[in-house]
Structure formats: structure tokens, C-alpha cells
Design a protein around this motif. Structure first.
Motif: not given
Length: 680
Positions: A15-16, A556-558, A590-591, A593, A602
């Protein structure tokens, strides 16, 4: 346990997330060739070194009160004993700060090239005493393989801090610039003011002044109780200038000077606890300064990139015992205790490091070679405390790191020779006053790039920790320790992958993982549990570190960072136990946008298991949630050039004790933090 956690961590890694890659000029050798910029964290790619960079944006977003608190999110890094500058310490892969001293000599810390910390002061965690807002980035190198240009005996790793530059505020063009930051935190009524004034009179000259004042009352834990001995007030100062001159700007000269001071009244001598114990209370003045001058000659040739760095670090800790504050007053043991708590400590480190980076070919082999020489003098002022003897330690070192590329293969040998001479400040009755030791150490890193975004790497490294001033003494134990050098072998194996358009058009994905195993032998710095004179036979530690990032074109980032490890300490009688400083097993996700440059939201989740306090007692698993937002107004007028940051640390007000911390020192509870920065 290790296998099940690996399966769980692998699922999380899927998911990273990361943002697009950018190249960056980095240190020579195998210290990293490409930096991949993710949502909150920069990842290294194309290197055998475990390297993590905490950049200025993340420094500002986290609103940490200490550097130790800032980098404990790096895999394998543990913040020991709280969030105060004087009490907290940095532990990497189980080495560094521990439950007795702020340092065990097995990690190195540098500020603009100046070596700081590394003193074994009892119950004072002064390994890194400074303010995060003085720095533009903090780099963490884990393990031994990347340490040979920085020192000997480095097992945990290296922490490198780079102060801010005037060009960061002027945009690199002549003129005036600067920034003012004001921050407030609800827990402890904390507040910070940081002022930066920058001036570039011409393109070849720049000057920066920074003054930061940080103030914090005692914090509250998650259960609402007060965390004693957690308040502080620290003014910090930075002055920095850089000059570039000569044909093709081949010459440059940098000067930096930074200082942090704390004047604490009526506080426990023991910085690791929350209330005064048998040591009583003191008035303590702590002052740390670092000064560095660096000359660089980088002409238009691949064979010369010369740097000469002259640095000076000075830390003074003056403690005055408050009469009547110790329950041991009037007992036979009190005079010795008074020597410890009423002592003035000071140590000064002067160092000159000269290096040259050369790029050249020998047939089909391309070389990127760093060679250097280093001379260092450390002076420890004498005092009456037997645990802190006075003396002088002179060291001389030669080192070379040669990154050799042959097509898709990269082979990097590294070597360091270091000699040490220690002289006692006072005559030692019946034993020598001077001790000499030297060692040859080195390592080999191998990497293979498959050319499709996938590479594998491995390394083996050997280092020796030479005796230190703290080992001076007339006892049999002291004489044994100062005549030996600790030895360490570390092996690492890993892989990394990076690509674009992996799950959707325009996305980027980066993942890096490595396994490490370290064995420490001929031990002089750790004793058998319950003993002060019998050293451990050896320590074995191993672990897995994982970092990953993913980002989409929509913003979107993680990010993911995780560590799973275990360690064993072996006693001379053949018994063994869990290595007392082993990091906890930890996963951080960490999720977030981003909406272009305007808004960044985040959510950070940190889950840790297999935790212990400073006494070795098991602690329950902990889960902490942090929320952060950064708003950059796209407006004219007074909001132009401003940034607003809002965060909720420990959002669910979780009540817990940090890993390896004193059981009385709980972690801070929920805090609402807000900061406003205006650039001009």
C-alpha cells in the motif's frame, strides 16, 4: 514472531507510496546517487547504503521540539527518554543512546561537519543538543558500511545535519530575504519563534542569521497526568556565510556558527526521570556551540573536487547541587554522589578533514573515488566526578572509498586507518598516563542493476571502537577497557525497485528493503546485568528495514517505513538474554493528498510491538495517530509567501511509555499544533 510480522509488513508495503523522482548531487562513494522524493520522505536509490533524508518540508510539518524527536520515524531509530533536548537521545539499530548514558560511541553526529556528542555523562542524554529549526535537512545513515568517511567504531550509523543557507530565502539571486515562523502547541503551552534574515549582496556572497527561541512547560501524558521534568526554554542562534569566487566559481568558502543554551533551575539531576530521586536536584546551565569553516576547490576537471573542513564543537554543562534535595544527605555515600551531581562538565572537539573526490576510468572500469585525511583533538575538562575523568584524545585517520562501475555491476571497497592517543589530565597512580591504539577497518559493497528499475545489493563491514577518555582510571576494570578496542562485523543484503506507470498512468512507485546482521565482540561498553565490572561476551543483532513510497498524478501519496528486529546479549558464563537496547518492531504508514502547491493533508499511523522500558520490563503494544495539514495561500497581499501548518499529535490521546524510556516518563498526550511562516 519475526515471520508473521514480515508477512504483515509486506502487505503494508503493497500500500506504500511516492512522488516523482528527482536527481540530487550527493556525497561521493556509495553514499547515494539518486534521491526519490515522496510525500513526506526522500528515499535513496542506486546505493548499497541504508540512507534516509528528512528534508526541510518534513522538519516544518512535524513541528518537533528536538532533532531526536524528529528522526525517530526513520526505520531502526529509537528516541530514548522523552522529548526534552537534555534528556532525549538517539539510538540506531540498538546502538547509541541507552538507558544509562546519552551515547555509547557507536553512532556519529555531525553538524556542518563538526563532530558533536559522544560523551558518556551519567544520566544526561546530551548526545545532540540543538534546535530542529536551524537545519535544512537531516540525513540518517544506518549501519557501518557508509561510516568510514566519518569515524571509527560506528555500528548504529551516522546522523548528519546541514544548517540553512541564505540562498534558501533569496531564491539564489542577490537581494534581501528571510522568514518568520511562529508556532504554538497546546500540550505544555509550547511556543516557538524562529527568525531568518538572509542577504546576498552579489551572486558570490551570501549571509544568514537565525534566532530561534523555544519554550515549553511540563507536558501532559495521555491519561492527563503531568510529565515532570519535561519543560524547557532554549534560545538558539545560527550565523552562516558562503563565498564563491575564482574562474568558473571553482573556489568556495563556507563559515557557520550555531549555539543552543538552556538555563534550568531546580530540576532533577537525572534527566531520564520525571521527579528527583536519590541524586537530588540541581541548577544546570547547558551550552553547546558548533563552528565550521569549509573550503572547496572544484575546477573544471573530473580529477579534483577538494574539500577542507575545519570544525570546533564545545559543550559545557555546569551543575550546582541544591542542598537538602537528596535523601542521601548525611549518609556515607553522599560525598561521592555530591561529586557527580555538583560537577562542571566540558568537552571540546577540534577537527580538520581534507577530502578529494576524483572521477576517472581504468579501462572498462569507471571510478568515483573519495580519499581523505582527518586529524582530531578532543579535550575533556577534569572535574572531581570519577565517572567523568579529564584528558586529551588525539586521533589521526586516513580513508578511501572507491565506487567502481562495470556495466550493471558496482563494486565499492572502503578502508579507514585510525590511530588514537589518550593522555590523562592528572597523574594516575600506579598506571600509565598515556595510552595508544590504532586499527585498520573497512568494508565491501556490491550492487547489480537489472536495468528495469530493479537492483540488488549487499555489503560486509568491519570496524573497531578505539578507547575513549571515559575509560581512563586506575581500577582493573578501567585498565582492561582502555587497553582494548571493541570489534564489530555487519552484513547486509537488500533489493530496491522503482518505476512509473505501475498501477495507473503518471504514478510512481519506489520500494527498498534490506536485512542486516551485526555482531559486537571484545565488549568494553556494556556490562552483564547487575554488574558494573563484568562485560558482556558479545552482542548479536539482526533486522529488516523497509521503506516505500507511491504517488499518483492526481496528488494522492503514501509513505511506509518499518523495522523488525531481534537481538541477543551473551554473558561470559554462557547464558544469554534479549539485547537490552534492541529497537521495537514498528510500522509507520502515511496517507495523504496534495492539491498542487496549495494544500497538503496527511494521516500518519504508527504501530509498535515488542516494546520494553528502561528497566527491561515488557510494555504493551502502542498505536499512535497523527494528523497534519499544510496550507500555502495562493493570494496577493500580506498572505503572499506564507505557509500555515496545523497538526494533531497523538490524536487519540493514547497513554503509553516510549520504547526504552524510563517507566515514569510517559509519552506526551494529544497536542494541537499550529504554525505560521511568512517569507519576505
Amino acid at each position: 514472531m519475526l515471520t508473521s510480522l514480515m508477512r504483515g509488513t509486506t502487505a503494508l508495503v503493497c500500500l506504500s507510496l511516492a512522488m516523482p523522482a528527482t536527481a540530487q548531487d550527493s556525497d561521493p562513494g556509495f553514499l547515494g546517487t539518486l534521491i526519490l522524493t515522496g510525500g513526506k520522505r526522500d528515499l535513496s536509490f542506486g546505493t548499497a547504503l541504508s540512507r534516509t533524508v528528512v528534508g526541510e518540508n518534513e522538519i516544518m510539518d512535524r513541528q518537533a521540539s528536538t532533532v531526536a524527536q524528529l528522526i525517530d520515524s526513520v526505520p531502526g531509530v529509537t528516541l530514548v527518554n522523552g522529548t526534552t533536548p537534555q534528556g532525549s537521545g538517539i539510538n540506531i539499530r540498538g546502538f547509541g543512546a541507552n538507558t544509562t548514558f546519552g551515547s555509547d560511541q557507536k553512532i556519529a553526529i555531525q553538524i556542518d561537519g563538526a563532530s558533536v556528542g559522544s560523551e558518556e555523562l551519567y544520566r544526561i542524554g546530551t548526545q545532540l543538543f540543538t534546535d530542529p529549526l536551524l537545519y535544512r535537512e537531516v540525513e540518517v545513515l544506518r549501519g557501518t558500511i557508509g561510516s568510514f568517511a566519518y569515524g571509527s567504531g560506528i555500528v548504529g550509523g551516522v546522523v548528519k545535519l546541514e544548517t540553512k543557507d541564505a540562498s534558501d530565502f533569496t531564491g539564489g539571486v542577490p537581494g534581501f530575504g528571510g522568514a518568520q515562523t511562529l508556532s504554538f502547541g497546546s500540550n505544555g503551552s509550547a511556543w516557538v519563534s524562529s527568525t531568518n534574515l538572509a542577504w546576498m549582496p552579489t551572486e558570490g556572497a551570501e549571509f544568514l542569521l537565525n534566532y530561534t527561541l523555544r519554550d515549553q512547560d511540563d507536558l501532559k501524558a495521555g491519561d492527563g497526568t503531568t510529565i515532570g521534568n519535561s519543560g524547557f526554554r532554549t534560545p538558539s542562534f545560527l550565523a552562516k556565510g558562503t563565498f564563491t569566487f575564482g574562474q568558473d566559481d571553482a573556489h568556495s568558502l563556507m563559515f557557520s556558527h550555531s549555539s543552543t543554551v538552556a538555563d534550568d533551575k531546580d530540576v532533577p539531576y537525572d534527566q531520564f526521570v520525571t521527579t528527583a530521586d536519590s541524586f537530588g536536584r540541581v541548577d544546570r546551565l547547558t551550552e553547546t556551540t558548533q563552528t565550521a569553516v569549509e573550503y572547496r576547490f572544484n575546477p573544471v576537471t573530473d580529477l579534483v573536487d577538494l574539500r577542507a573542513n575545519l570544525s570546533y564543537a564545545d559543550q559545557a554543562i555546569d551543575s550546582d547541587y541544591i542542598p537538602g534535595s537528596s535523601p542521601l544527605e548525611g549518609t556515607p555515600s553522599f560525598p561521592f554522589l555530591l561529586e557527580t551531581v555538583n560537577a562542571d562538565q566540558r568537552y571540546e572537539t577540534a577537527k580538520l578533514t581534507v577530502t578529494n573526490r576524483a572521477l576517472f576510468d581504468t579501462g572498462a572500469i569507471a571510478h568515483d573515488m573519495l580519499a581523505g585525511v582527518e586529524a582530531q583533538r578532543r579535550i575533556r575538562a577534569d572535574n572531581t566526578a570519577g565517572s567523568a575523568p579529564g584528558g586529551t584524545n588525539d586521533r589521526f585517520a586516513l580513508f578511501v572509498v572507491d565506487e567502481m562501475s562495470m556495466g550493471q555491476f558496482t563494486v565499492t571497497p572502503a578502508m579507514r586507518y585510525e590511530s588514537s592517543s589518550i593522555e590523562s589530565e592528572n597523574d594516575l597512580a600506579g598506571v600509565p598516563d598515556t595510552y595508544e591504539k590504532d586499527a585498520l577497518m573497512g568494508g565491501l559493497a556490491l550492487a547489480y542493476d537489472f536495468g528495469v528499475g530493479l537492483s540488488v545489493f549487499g555489503s560486509a563491514a568491519y570496524t573497531e571502537g578505539l578507547p575513549i577518555i571515559d575509560d581512563l582510571g586506575t581500577s582493573d576494570t578501567a585498565q582492561r577497557r582502555i587497553g582494548m578496542s571493541e570489534k564489530s562485523n555487519t552484513f547486509e543484503l537488500g533489493a530496491e525497485y522503482t518505476s512509473t506507470d505501475v498501477f495507473a498512468n503518471g504514478d510512481t512507485f519506489t520500494m527498498r528493503g534490506n536485512l542486516y546482521r551485526t555482531e559486537l565482540s571484545d565488549i568494553t561498553s556494556y556490562t552483564v546485568a547487575g554488574s558494573t565490572a563484568t562485560e558482556l561476551d558479545r552482542v548479536e543483532s539482526s533486522g529488516i528495514e523497509l521503506e516505500a513510497s507511491y504517488g499518483t498524478a492526481s496528488g494522492f501519496y503514501a509513505d511506509f517505513a518499518g523495522h523488525i528486529g531481534e537481538g541477543t546479549e551473551f554473558n561470559p558464563d554462557g547464558t544469554d538474554a534479549t539485547w537490552r537496547n534492541t529497537p521495537s518492531d514498528r510500522a509507520q504508514v502515511t496517507l495523504g493528498r496534495k492539491w498542487e502547491e496549495r494544500l497538503d493533508l496527511s494521516w500518519e499511523l504508527i504501530h509498535a510491538v515488542d516494546r520494553r522500558d528502561a528497566l527491561g520490563d515488557d510494555l504493551p503494544d502502542s498505536t499512535v495517530h497523527n494528523l497534519r495539514a499544510t496550507w500555502t495561500p495562493q493570494a496577493e497581499g500580506w498572505l503572499d509567501g506564507s505557509e500555515v501548518r496545523f497538526g494533531v499529535e497523538n490524536a487519540l490521546d493514547t497513554d503509553y511509555v516510549g520504547h526504552l524510556s524510563s517507566p515514569s516518563r510517559k509519552a506526551p498526550g494529544r497536542s494541537f499544533n499550529v504554525s505560521f511562516t511568512k517569507s519576505f
